[in-house]
Design a protein around this motif. Structure first.
Motif, mmCIF file in Angstrom:
data_model
loop_
_atom_site.group_PDB
_atom_site.id
_atom_site.type_symbol
_atom_site.label_atom_id
_atom_site.label_comp_id
_atom_site.label_asym_id
_atom_site.label_seq_id
_atom_site.Cartn_x
_atom_site.Cartn_y
_atom_site.Cartn_z
ATOM 1 N N LYS A 81 0.840 -1.212 0.000
ATOM 2 C CA LYS A 81 0.000 0.000 0.000
ATOM 3 C C LYS A 81 0.872 1.258 0.000
ATOM 4 O O LYS A 81 0.570 2.246 -0.680
ATOM 5 C CB LYS A 81 -0.924 0.001 1.227
ATOM 6 C CG LYS A 81 -2.037 -1.032 1.159
ATOM 7 C CD LYS A 81 -3.030 -0.704 0.075
ATOM 8 C CE LYS A 81 -4.106 0.198 0.588
ATOM 9 N NZ LYS A 81 -5.138 0.474 -0.427
ATOM 10 N N MET A 82 1.959 1.263 0.736
ATOM 11 C CA MET A 82 2.842 2.425 0.789
ATOM 12 C C MET A 82 3.529 2.657 -0.551
ATOM 13 O O MET A 82 3.658 3.789 -1.025
ATOM 14 C CB MET A 82 3.903 2.229 1.882
ATOM 15 C CG MET A 82 3.330 2.274 3.302
ATOM 16 S SD MET A 82 4.560 1.881 4.550
ATOM 17 C CE MET A 82 5.675 3.254 4.268
ATOM 18 N N GLN A 83 3.946 1.601 -1.217
ATOM 19 C CA GLN A 83 4.572 1.746 -2.525
ATOM 20 C C GLN A 83 3.585 2.287 -3.554
ATOM 21 O O GLN A 83 3.907 3.119 -4.392
ATOM 22 C CB GLN A 83 5.142 0.410 -2.982
ATOM 23 C CG GLN A 83 6.359 -0.041 -2.200
ATOM 24 C CD GLN A 83 6.863 -1.383 -2.673
ATOM 25 O OE1 GLN A 83 6.199 -2.048 -3.478
ATOM 26 N NE2 GLN A 83 8.039 -1.772 -2.171
ATOM 27 N N THR A 84 2.380 1.885 -3.514
ATOM 28 C CA THR A 84 1.363 2.371 -4.447
ATOM 29 C C THR A 84 1.069 3.841 -4.199
ATOM 30 O O THR A 84 0.896 4.644 -5.118
ATOM 31 C CB THR A 84 0.070 1.552 -4.305
ATOM 32 O OG1 THR A 84 0.387 0.171 -4.506
ATOM 33 C CG2 THR A 84 -0.956 1.974 -5.323
ATOM 34 N N GLY A 85 1.047 4.329 -2.966
ATOM 35 C CA GLY A 85 0.773 5.735 -2.636
ATOM 36 C C GLY A 85 1.889 6.659 -3.090
ATOM 37 O O GLY A 85 1.659 7.796 -3.484
ATOM 38 N N ARG A 86 3.162 6.256 -3.048
ATOM 39 C CA ARG A 86 4.260 7.123 -3.452
ATOM 40 C C ARG A 86 4.376 7.290 -4.967
ATOM 41 O O ARG A 86 5.055 8.154 -5.465
ATOM 42 C CB ARG A 86 5.574 6.548 -2.929
ATOM 43 C CG ARG A 86 5.776 6.794 -1.445
ATOM 44 C CD ARG A 86 7.129 6.354 -1.021
ATOM 45 N NE ARG A 86 7.426 5.020 -1.561
ATOM 46 C CZ ARG A 86 8.396 4.254 -1.066
ATOM 47 N NH1 ARG A 86 9.110 4.692 -0.057
ATOM 48 N NH2 ARG A 86 8.646 3.092 -1.589
ATOM 49 N N GLY A 87 3.679 6.549 -5.713
ATOM 50 C CA GLY A 87 3.813 6.637 -7.173
ATOM 51 C C GLY A 87 2.940 7.685 -7.819
ATOM 52 O O GLY A 87 2.806 7.731 -9.038
ATOM 53 N N SER A 120 1.904 12.111 -13.953
ATOM 54 C CA SER A 120 2.013 11.009 -12.992
ATOM 55 C C SER A 120 3.421 10.470 -12.960
ATOM 56 O O SER A 120 4.148 10.497 -13.981
ATOM 57 C CB SER A 120 1.066 9.875 -13.370
ATOM 58 O OG SER A 120 -0.251 10.325 -13.356
ATOM 59 N N TYR A 121 3.774 10.008 -11.753
ATOM 60 C CA TYR A 121 5.097 9.417 -11.600
ATOM 61 C C TYR A 121 4.939 7.913 -11.449
ATOM 62 O O TYR A 121 4.178 7.413 -10.649
ATOM 63 C CB TYR A 121 5.755 9.994 -10.339
ATOM 64 C CG TYR A 121 6.977 9.209 -9.923
ATOM 65 C CD1 TYR A 121 6.907 8.340 -8.852
ATOM 66 C CD2 TYR A 121 8.167 9.356 -10.614
ATOM 67 C CE1 TYR A 121 8.019 7.635 -8.463
ATOM 68 C CE2 TYR A 121 9.280 8.643 -10.229
ATOM 69 C CZ TYR A 121 9.216 7.767 -9.159
ATOM 70 O OH TYR A 121 10.323 7.093 -8.777
ATOM 71 N N SER A 122 5.692 7.261 -12.315
ATOM 72 C CA SER A 122 5.641 5.796 -12.229
ATOM 73 C C SER A 122 7.037 5.300 -11.927
ATOM 74 O O SER A 122 7.994 5.616 -12.678
ATOM 75 C CB SER A 122 5.179 5.204 -13.559
ATOM 76 O OG SER A 122 3.879 5.626 -13.840
ATOM 77 N N PRO A 123 7.252 4.632 -10.888
ATOM 78 C CA PRO A 123 8.578 4.103 -10.553
ATOM 79 C C PRO A 123 9.065 3.143 -11.605
ATOM 80 O O PRO A 123 8.299 2.326 -12.123
ATOM 81 C CB PRO A 123 8.377 3.441 -9.199
ATOM 82 C CG PRO A 123 6.935 3.129 -9.120
ATOM 83 C CD PRO A 123 6.241 4.172 -9.931
ATOM 84 N N GLY A 124 10.259 3.228 -11.976
ATOM 85 C CA GLY A 124 10.813 2.369 -13.000
ATOM 86 C C GLY A 124 12.109 2.916 -13.513
ATOM 87 O O GLY A 124 12.656 3.874 -13.003
ATOM 88 N N PRO A 125 12.560 2.438 -14.637
ATOM 89 C CA PRO A 125 13.847 2.876 -15.179
ATOM 90 C C PRO A 125 13.809 4.290 -15.732
ATOM 91 O O PRO A 125 14.786 4.997 -15.755
ATOM 92 C CB PRO A 125 14.137 1.849 -16.253
ATOM 93 C CG PRO A 125 12.862 1.177 -16.525
ATOM 94 C CD PRO A 125 12.042 1.279 -15.291
ATOM 95 N N SER A 126 12.660 4.811 -16.228
ATOM 96 C CA SER A 126 12.552 6.162 -16.785
ATOM 97 C C SER A 126 11.521 6.931 -16.017
ATOM 98 O O SER A 126 10.525 6.374 -15.582
ATOM 99 C CB SER A 126 12.173 6.114 -18.264
ATOM 100 O OG SER A 126 10.939 5.472 -18.407
ATOM 101 N N HIS A 127 11.719 8.317 -15.797
ATOM 102 C CA HIS A 127 10.804 9.123 -15.035
ATOM 103 C C HIS A 127 10.384 10.304 -15.878
ATOM 104 O O HIS A 127 11.124 10.771 -16.733
ATOM 105 C CB HIS A 127 11.468 9.638 -13.742
ATOM 106 C CG HIS A 127 11.972 8.528 -12.864
ATOM 107 N ND1 HIS A 127 11.201 7.905 -11.935
ATOM 108 C CD2 HIS A 127 13.166 7.918 -12.822
ATOM 109 C CE1 HIS A 127 11.882 6.987 -11.333
ATOM 110 N NE2 HIS A 127 13.110 6.959 -11.856
#
Length: 309
Positions: free
Chosen positions: A278-284, A298-305
């Protein structure tokens, strides 16, 4: 000489009288009794059951008729039941009371069968076997009836553990009528010394039982046998049900504690994993600010931002 005769004549007369008595006491060759159990029970059954009176004599061509009669303990004289003749399709029944008509039956071999036994049907049953020669013989059966035994129960009045021994006080009880019953305590897996002392075994015939049992024989059993001449019932009690061993109780609680710890750890781990996701989903996600007029992506965690344009 006269004196000798006077002495011999009374003696000869007495011997002649004894001989006559013995001859009269012997059974007649035309009528003999094979078995006369009038003083003991030859057949023992419970009420509501059935019985078959089997003849010892074999059926041969010389038999003309077999007649059964019943001498009830309540009647003053025997009652004729049925006449059976060889090569006859149906036996000839005498007049019976309505309540008895459907309880008697005769087989093809002249055996008398009785079902749904009641207390009044106890007594003597006689089969008179008649031959073509004019001779006859009898076979007598004495039927004794008893109440069926209800299932017994073993009650534990007290039990205590001392120095590896279990001290118990038991009673073997049967509900309802308990007259003319024999109670026997038996054991399985216990030291033979208990039976040799008369504490257990056939020598023990009491409803109440008090004894000390070794806890080392954990898989042993005590059995209470209640019987009468026609029926028998028993109840069994395991030693572990009377006096549980301390070691076994401790091992049971140990395993229960281990299981509780495993369940608790599993539950905490599951909750921690769920909260982390749940915490990881909220920070994205970025927050949109209408005051600055900036357009946020929107920010999506991954290799490119993607940042603010």
């Amino acid at each position: 000489m006269d004196c000798l005769c006077s002495r011999w004549f009374p003696t000869q007369t007495l011997m002649l009288q004894i001989s006559l008595v013995l001859v009269l006491a012997l059974p007649s060759p035309d009528s003999q009794t094979i078995k006369d159990p009038s003083s003991s029970c030859t057949l023992k059954r419970i009420l509501g059951g059935s019985v078959q009176l089997r003849l010892n004599s074999s059926l041969g061509p010389n038999i003309r008729e077999i007649e059964w009669n019943w001498d009830s303990e309540d009647d003053e004289k025997p009652q004729l039941l049925v006449s059976w003749k060889p090569n006859t399709p149906n036996p000839d029944w005498y007049d019976l009371e309505e309540k008895h008509k459907h309880r008697f039956n005769v087989t093809e071999t002249a055996f008398l069968s009785i079902r749904n036994l009641t207390l009044e049907m106890s007594g003597l049953y006689t089969a008179k076997i008649k031959f073509h020669s004019g001779k006859s013989q009898e076979e007598v059966f004495r039927l004794c009836l008893y109440e069926p035994i209800p299932h017994p129960q073993i009650q534990i009045y007290s039990s205590s553990n001392t120095s590896g021994w279990c001290n118990v006080s038991l009673e073997c009880g049967t509900p309802g009528n308990t007259g003319n019953l024999t109670v026997t305590w038996l054991s399985q897996g216990l030291p033979r010394e208990l039976e040799q002392r008369g504490t257990l075994g056939p020598a023990r015939s009491s409803r109440n039982l008090s004894l000390s049992l070794p806890l080392s024989h954990f898989n042993s059993r005590l059995t209470c046998v209640v019987s009468n001449p026609a029926d028998e019932k028993n109840a069994t009690l395991h030693l572990e049900d009377i006096c549980p061993q301390r070691g076994s109780l401790q091992s049971k609680w140990l395993w229960r504690g281990i299981l509780l710890v495993v369940l608790t750890v599993s539950l905490v781990a599951g909750v921690w994993i769920w909260m982390r996701k749940k915490m990881q989903t909220g920070r994205g996600r970025w927050v949109h600010s209408p005051a600055s007029g900036a357009r946020l992506s929107s920010y999506s965690p991954g290799p490119s931002h993607s940042g603010i344009r």
